[in-house]
Design a protein around this motif. Structure first.
Motif, PDB file in Angstrom:
ATOM      1  N   VAL A   1      -1.249  12.510   7.929  1.00 54.73           N
ATOM      2  CA  VAL A   1      -1.810  12.177   9.055  1.00 54.73           C
ATOM      3  C   VAL A   1      -3.577  12.401   8.800  1.00 54.73           C
ATOM      4  O   VAL A   1      -4.332  11.574   8.977  1.00 54.73           O
ATOM      5  CB  VAL A   1      -1.383  12.896  10.178  1.00 54.73           C
ATOM      6  N   LEU A   2      -3.776  13.776   8.456  1.00 55.56           N
ATOM      7  CA  LEU A   2      -4.979  14.119   8.062  1.00 55.56           C
ATOM      8  C   LEU A   2      -5.822  13.464   6.778  1.00 55.56           C
ATOM      9  O   LEU A   2      -6.678  13.162   6.837  1.00 55.56           O
ATOM     10  CB  LEU A   2      -5.141  15.487   8.068  1.00 55.56           C
ATOM     11  N   GLY A   3      -4.765  13.230   5.903  1.00 57.30           N
ATOM     12  CA  GLY A   3      -5.103  12.395   4.730  1.00 57.30           C
ATOM     13  C   GLY A   3      -5.645  11.084   4.833  1.00 57.30           C
ATOM     14  O   GLY A   3      -6.708  10.424   4.496  1.00 57.30           O
ATOM     15  N   VAL A   4      -5.101  10.467   5.897  1.00 56.89           N
ATOM     16  CA  VAL A   4      -5.223   8.924   6.014  1.00 56.89           C
ATOM     17  C   VAL A   4      -6.650   8.750   6.812  1.00 56.89           C
ATOM     18  O   VAL A   4      -7.393   8.068   6.787  1.00 56.89           O
ATOM     19  CB  VAL A   4      -4.017   8.234   6.942  1.00 56.89           C
ATOM     20  N   ALA A   5      -6.690   9.835   8.153  1.00 52.51           N
ATOM     21  CA  ALA A   5      -7.912   9.954   8.763  1.00 52.51           C
ATOM     22  C   ALA A   5      -8.910  10.433   7.819  1.00 52.51           C
ATOM     23  O   ALA A   5     -10.007   9.778   8.147  1.00 52.51           O
ATOM     24  CB  ALA A   5      -7.781  11.118   9.868  1.00 52.51           C
ATOM     25  N   ALA A   6      -8.836  11.035   6.700  1.00 49.53           N
ATOM     26  CA  ALA A   6      -9.740  11.339   6.106  1.00 49.53           C
ATOM     27  C   ALA A   6     -10.273  10.095   5.109  1.00 49.53           C
ATOM     28  O   ALA A   6     -11.666   9.673   4.991  1.00 49.53           O
ATOM     29  CB  ALA A   6      -9.521  12.549   5.043  1.00 49.53           C
ATOM     30  N   LEU A   7      -9.384   9.351   4.762  1.00 49.97           N
ATOM     31  CA  LEU A   7      -9.777   7.980   4.029  1.00 49.97           C
ATOM     32  C   LEU A   7     -10.461   7.045   5.094  1.00 49.97           C
ATOM     33  O   LEU A   7     -11.515   6.669   4.621  1.00 49.97           O
ATOM     34  CB  LEU A   7      -8.441   7.140   3.692  1.00 49.97           C
TER      35      LEU A   7
ATOM     36  N   SER B   1       0.747  -1.148   0.011  1.00 51.51           N
ATOM     37  CA  SER B   1      -0.083   0.205   0.009  1.00 51.51           C
ATOM     38  C   SER B   1       0.677   1.132   0.009  1.00 51.51           C
ATOM     39  O   SER B   1       1.631   1.420   0.870  1.00 51.51           O
ATOM     40  CB  SER B   1      -0.852   0.152   1.202  1.00 51.51           C
ATOM     41  N   GLU B   2       0.718   2.096  -0.979  1.00 56.29           N
ATOM     42  CA  GLU B   2       1.477   3.145  -1.187  1.00 56.29           C
ATOM     43  C   GLU B   2       1.346   4.201  -0.101  1.00 56.29           C
ATOM     44  O   GLU B   2       2.411   4.831   0.589  1.00 56.29           O
ATOM     45  CB  GLU B   2       1.206   3.866  -2.561  1.00 56.29           C
ATOM     46  N   VAL B   3       0.047   4.393   0.439  1.00 52.13           N
ATOM     47  CA  VAL B   3      -0.119   5.346   1.358  1.00 52.13           C
ATOM     48  C   VAL B   3       0.567   4.943   2.855  1.00 52.13           C
ATOM     49  O   VAL B   3       0.842   5.684   3.658  1.00 52.13           O
ATOM     50  CB  VAL B   3      -1.642   5.720   1.579  1.00 52.13           C
ATOM     51  N   PHE B   4       0.229   3.477   2.886  1.00 51.18           N
ATOM     52  CA  PHE B   4       0.974   2.882   4.248  1.00 51.18           C
ATOM     53  C   PHE B   4       2.381   3.361   4.360  1.00 51.18           C
ATOM     54  O   PHE B   4       3.012   3.702   5.307  1.00 51.18           O
ATOM     55  CB  PHE B   4       0.371   1.268   4.169  1.00 51.18           C
ATOM     56  N   LEU B   5       2.995   2.953   3.066  1.00 49.35           N
ATOM     57  CA  LEU B   5       4.385   3.238   3.186  1.00 49.35           C
ATOM     58  C   LEU B   5       4.783   4.633   3.395  1.00 49.35           C
ATOM     59  O   LEU B   5       5.665   5.024   4.000  1.00 49.35           O
ATOM     60  CB  LEU B   5       4.952   2.769   1.642  1.00 49.35           C
ATOM     61  N   LEU B   6       4.059   5.505   2.734  1.00 47.61           N
ATOM     62  CA  LEU B   6       4.131   7.065   2.813  1.00 47.61           C
ATOM     63  C   LEU B   6       4.047   7.487   4.293  1.00 47.61           C
ATOM     64  O   LEU B   6       5.159   8.109   5.153  1.00 47.61           O
ATOM     65  CB  LEU B   6       3.575   7.941   2.140  1.00 47.61           C
ATOM     66  N   GLY B   7       3.175   6.701   5.042  1.00 47.78           N
ATOM     67  CA  GLY B   7       2.851   7.158   6.365  1.00 47.78           C
ATOM     68  C   GLY B   7       4.086   6.588   7.259  1.00 47.78           C
ATOM     69  O   GLY B   7       4.675   7.627   8.227  1.00 47.78           O
ATOM     70  N   ILE B   8       4.681   5.333   7.147  1.00 47.24           N
ATOM     71  CA  ILE B   8       5.573   4.787   8.132  1.00 47.24           C
ATOM     72  C   ILE B   8       6.945   5.588   7.534  1.00 47.24           C
ATOM     73  O   ILE B   8       7.760   5.953   8.513  1.00 47.24           O
ATOM     74  CB  ILE B   8       5.862   3.377   7.554  1.00 47.24           C
ATOM     75  N   TYR B   9       7.277   5.676   6.161  1.00 49.98           N
ATOM     76  CA  TYR B   9       8.411   6.474   5.819  1.00 49.98           C
ATOM     77  C   TYR B   9       8.519   7.860   6.807  1.00 49.98           C
ATOM     78  O   TYR B   9       9.468   8.389   7.219  1.00 49.98           O
ATOM     79  CB  TYR B   9       8.657   6.359   4.562  1.00 49.98           C
ATOM     80  N   LEU B  10       7.360   8.567   6.556  1.00 53.65           N
ATOM     81  CA  LEU B  10       7.382   9.971   6.905  1.00 53.65           C
ATOM     82  C   LEU B  10       7.581  10.007   8.440  1.00 53.65           C
ATOM     83  O   LEU B  10       8.200  10.920   8.935  1.00 53.65           O
ATOM     84  CB  LEU B  10       6.324  10.680   6.585  1.00 53.65           C
ATOM     85  N   LEU B  11       7.000   9.287   9.300  1.00 54.96           N
ATOM     86  CA  LEU B  11       7.236   8.920  10.580  1.00 54.96           C
ATOM     87  C   LEU B  11       8.523   8.795  11.041  1.00 54.96           C
ATOM     88  O   LEU B  11       9.103   9.367  12.020  1.00 54.96           O
ATOM     89  CB  LEU B  11       6.251   7.919  11.348  1.00 54.96           C
ATOM     90  N   VAL B  12       9.054   7.794  10.194  1.00 55.02           N
ATOM     91  CA  VAL B  12      10.693   7.623  10.868  1.00 55.02           C
ATOM     92  C   VAL B  12      11.474   8.855  10.094  1.00 55.02           C
ATOM     93  O   VAL B  12      12.404   9.230  11.103  1.00 55.02           O
ATOM     94  CB  VAL B  12      11.007   6.234   9.726  1.00 55.02           C
ATOM     95  N   ALA B  13      11.161   9.439   9.139  1.00 51.70           N
ATOM     96  CA  ALA B  13      12.062  10.553   8.614  1.00 51.70           C
ATOM     97  C   ALA B  13      11.992  11.670   9.532  1.00 51.70           C
ATOM     98  O   ALA B  13      12.820  12.510   9.845  1.00 51.70           O
ATOM     99  CB  ALA B  13      11.626  10.914   7.131  1.00 51.70           C
ATOM    100  N   CYS B  14      10.552  11.877  10.210  1.00 53.56           N
ATOM    101  CA  CYS B  14      10.462  12.914  10.892  1.00 53.56           C
ATOM    102  C   CYS B  14      11.191  12.762  12.421  1.00 53.56           C
ATOM    103  O   CYS B  14      11.812  13.797  12.964  1.00 53.56           O
ATOM    104  CB  CYS B  14       9.004  13.172  11.276  1.00 53.56           C
ATOM    105  N   ALA B  15      11.169  11.611  12.894  1.00 53.03           N
ATOM    106  CA  ALA B  15      11.760  11.255  14.000  1.00 53.03           C
ATOM    107  C   ALA B  15      13.466  11.263  13.881  1.00 53.03           C
ATOM    108  O   ALA B  15      14.067  11.874  14.607  1.00 53.03           O
ATOM    109  CB  ALA B  15      11.648   9.624  14.176  1.00 53.03           C
ATOM    110  N   PHE B  16      13.779  10.952  12.663  1.00 49.18           N
ATOM    111  CA  PHE B  16      15.352  11.220  12.267  1.00 49.18           C
ATOM    112  C   PHE B  16      15.527  12.895  12.171  1.00 49.18           C
ATOM    113  O   PHE B  16      16.653  13.336  12.675  1.00 49.18           O
ATOM    114  CB  PHE B  16      15.789  10.738  11.028  1.00 49.18           C
ATOM    115  N   GLY B  17      14.663  13.615  11.737  1.00 45.53           N
ATOM    116  CA  GLY B  17      14.910  15.252  11.579  1.00 45.53           C
ATOM    117  C   GLY B  17      14.840  15.716  13.142  1.00 45.53           C
ATOM    118  O   GLY B  17      15.599  16.846  13.295  1.00 45.53           O
ATOM    119  N   ARG B  18      14.155  15.144  13.838  1.00 38.18           N
ATOM    120  CA  ARG B  18      14.115  15.652  15.087  1.00 38.18           C
ATOM    121  C   ARG B  18      15.463  15.529  15.930  1.00 38.18           C
ATOM    122  O   ARG B  18      15.696  16.522  16.828  1.00 38.18           O
ATOM    123  CB  ARG B  18      12.979  14.850  15.973  1.00 38.18           C
ATOM    124  N   LEU B  19      16.438  14.714  15.557  1.00 44.71           N
ATOM    125  CA  LEU B  19      17.767  14.611  16.108  1.00 44.71           C
ATOM    126  C   LEU B  19      18.512  15.874  15.861  1.00 44.71           C
ATOM    127  O   LEU B  19      19.392  16.272  16.743  1.00 44.71           O
ATOM    128  CB  LEU B  19      18.653  13.397  15.512  1.00 44.71           C
TER     129      LEU B  19
END
Length: 391
Positions: free
Chosen positions: A319-325, A285-303
Motif C-alpha cells: 500500500v505504501l510502496g505503490v503510494a511512494a511510486l 505489471s508485477e506490482v499491480f498483480l501483487l497489490g490485487i493478489y494481496l488484497l484478495v488474500a487478506c480478504a480471505f484471511g479475514r474469514l
C-alpha cells in the motif's frame, strides 16, 4: 574509523532506531509485572516463551519462532518482558529498513520519497505502535518475513523467497499466503506455462507446502495432543465453518471502517497507483498483480481472524510502496512540502491525535489537497510509475 556512520543508508537506519525508540517509550509498559496483565493471544505466546512446546490452543501452538527466540534471549539473563521488547523492536526496525531498501534499490525511487514513506510506515498504527503496546505478539517478525519475501520476489530471487517463506511459517502461517505469487510472477515474466522457471516455481511451492505439513505433524507429536489442531480450525478445535462463523460475526457494522482506518487515505493513493500501473502495463505489471493478489488474500484471511486491522496491515509494504511510486513523480520543493503535510495528517490519524468525526474531516482534507495540489500534473501520461519489472 567511524566513517561508515556518515553513509546515508546507515544514517537512515540510525534515524529509524531513534524514531522507533521514541515510539517504544510512548507505547510500551516497562513495568516488571507487565506480563501479569497479559490476556488474549498474547497470553498464549507468553506461555510458549516460558515453555516452547506448551499445548496452547490452535493455531497459536504452531507459531513457534518468536516465543523460541524470546526464550533464548531470556536464557542468557535478560528478563522475559525485556526479551519480548527486544525481539519486537528489533524485528520492527529491520522490517522498516528493509522497506526503505525496497523503495530505494528495488523501486529505484529518490531518497526523499524513500525516506518519507518509510517514516509513514514507521507511524502506521497496526504495523508498529500496536505491537509496541502489546509486545507479546508474533506479528513483528511476521511483518519482517513478509517484506523480505516481497523484496525477494520483485528481485526475482525465487529460491531465497521460498527459504524466507519456509522460515516464516515457523513463526506464523499467514506468510504462506504469499506462496502462489512465485509461479504467478514466473508465468507473467515468461509468458508461457511451459517455461522451466514456471514449473520450477510450482515445484518449489509444492516443496514448501509439504514442509509445512511435516512441520505441523512433527510439532503436534511434540505437543502430545491428538485432536483440536486441524488446519483452519479455531480455538478449542472448532470446525472450519464454526471458525469462519465466529470470526465474521465479530465487530458487526464496522467492517468497512476498520479496513479503511488501517491505512486511512493511503488506500486512495494505493488504488490510484494501481490504476496508473494498469494503464501503463496492463495485467502484466508485477506490482499491480501483487497489490490485487494481496488484497484478495487478506480478504480471505479475514474469514479466519477477527482482528480486521491486523489482517489488512500485512499489505502495508505494498500500500505504501505503490503510494511512494506515485508520489515519486512530484519532486518540486513546493510539492515536497505538501507531501510533508499529507504525511503529517497520516501521522496524526495513526497517533489518534484526531478522533471520531474529526478523522473523516482530516481524511477528506487530505484527499482534497492531493487533487488540488497534485491533480494538474496527473493528466495524460505525465505520471509514470517506474517499477522493478520495467527497469
Amino acid at each position: 574509523m567511524l566513517g561508515w556512520l556518515r553513509h546515508p543508508r546507515w544514517l537512515v537506519g540510525l534515524f529509524l532506531v531513534l524514531v522507533g525508540g521514541i515510539n517504544l517509550i510512548s507505547c510500551t509498559d516497562f513495568a516488571p509485572d507487565a506480563d501479569v496483565r497479559v490476556s488474549g493471544d498474547s497470553y498464549h505466546y507468553l506461555r510458549m516463551s516460558l515453555r516452547t512446546f506448551e499445548a496452547v490452543p490452535n493455531p497459536f501452538a504452531f507459531r513457534l519462532l518468536t516465543p523460541w527466540l524470546v526464550q533464548q534471549i531470556a536464557g542468557v539473563g535478560v528478563g522475559l518482558n525485556t526479551s519480548w521488547i527486544l525481539v519486537t523492536f528489533g524485528a520492527t526496525t529491520l522490517a522498516l529498513y528493509t522497506f526503505f531498501l525496497l523503495l530505494l534499490d528495488g523501486f529505484r525511487l529518490r531518497w526523499f520519497t524513500s525516506v518519507a514513506f518509510t517514516l509513514a510506515l514507521a507511524f502506521t498504527h497496526f504495523y508498529t505502535l500496536f505491537n509496541y503496546r502489546f509486545f507479546w505478539q508474533v506479528d513483528p517478525l511476521n511483518n519482517l518475513f513478509m517484506v523480505v519475501a516481497l523484496s525477494c520476489l520483485l528481485a526475482r530471487r525465487t529460491g531465497w523467497f521460498l527459504v524466507v517463506v519456509t522460515l516464516g511459517f515457523v513463526n506464523k502461517e499467514t506468510v504462506l499466503l504469499l506462496l502462489p505469487l512465485a509461479p504467478l510472477l514466473a508465468w507473467v515474466r515468461a509468458g508461457s506455462l511451459r517455461d522451466s522457471k514456471v514449473w520450477g516455481s510450482f515445484l518449489g511451492v509444492l516443496g514448501v507446502s509439504i514442509l509445512y505439513l511435516l512441520f505441523r505433524l512433527w510439532l503436534q507429536s511434540r505437543l502430545g495432543v491428538e485432536s483440536g489442531y486441524a488446519m483452519l480450525t479455531g480455538v478449542g478445535g472448532q470446525s472450519v465453518l464454526e471458525n469462519i462463523r465466529f470470526a465474521v460475526n465479530m465487530r458487526k457494522g464496522a467492517e468497512q471502517v476498520l479496513i479503511y482506518q488501517t491505512f486511512h487515505f493511503m488506500w486512495a493513493f494505493f488504488a490510484y497507483g494501481l490504476y496508473r500501473l494498469f494503464r501503463q502495463a496492463g495485467a502484466r505489471s508485477e506490482v499491480f498483480l501483487l497489490g490485487i493478489y494481496l488484497l484478495v488474500a487478506c480478504a480471505f484471511g479475514r474469514l479466519f481472524a477477527s482482528d480486521v486491522e491486523r489482517v489488512y496491515v500485512m499489505m502495508a509494504p505494498l500500500v505504501l510502496g505503490v503510494a511512494a511510486l506515485l508520489f515519486d513523480n512530484f519532486q518540486s520543493e513546493a510539492q515536497r512540502w505538501w507531501l510533508g503535510v499529507l504525511l503529517f495528517f497520516y501521522l496524526a490519524l495513526n497517533m489518534n491525535w484526531v478522533m471520531n468525526e474529526w478523522t473523516i474531516l482530516v481524511n477528506g482534507v487530505a484527499l482534497v489537497l492531493f487533487v488540488t495540489v497534485f491533480g494538474r500534473d496527473l493528466d495524460g501520461e505525465g505520471v509514470r510509475l517506474a517499477t522493478p519489472d520495467q527497469a
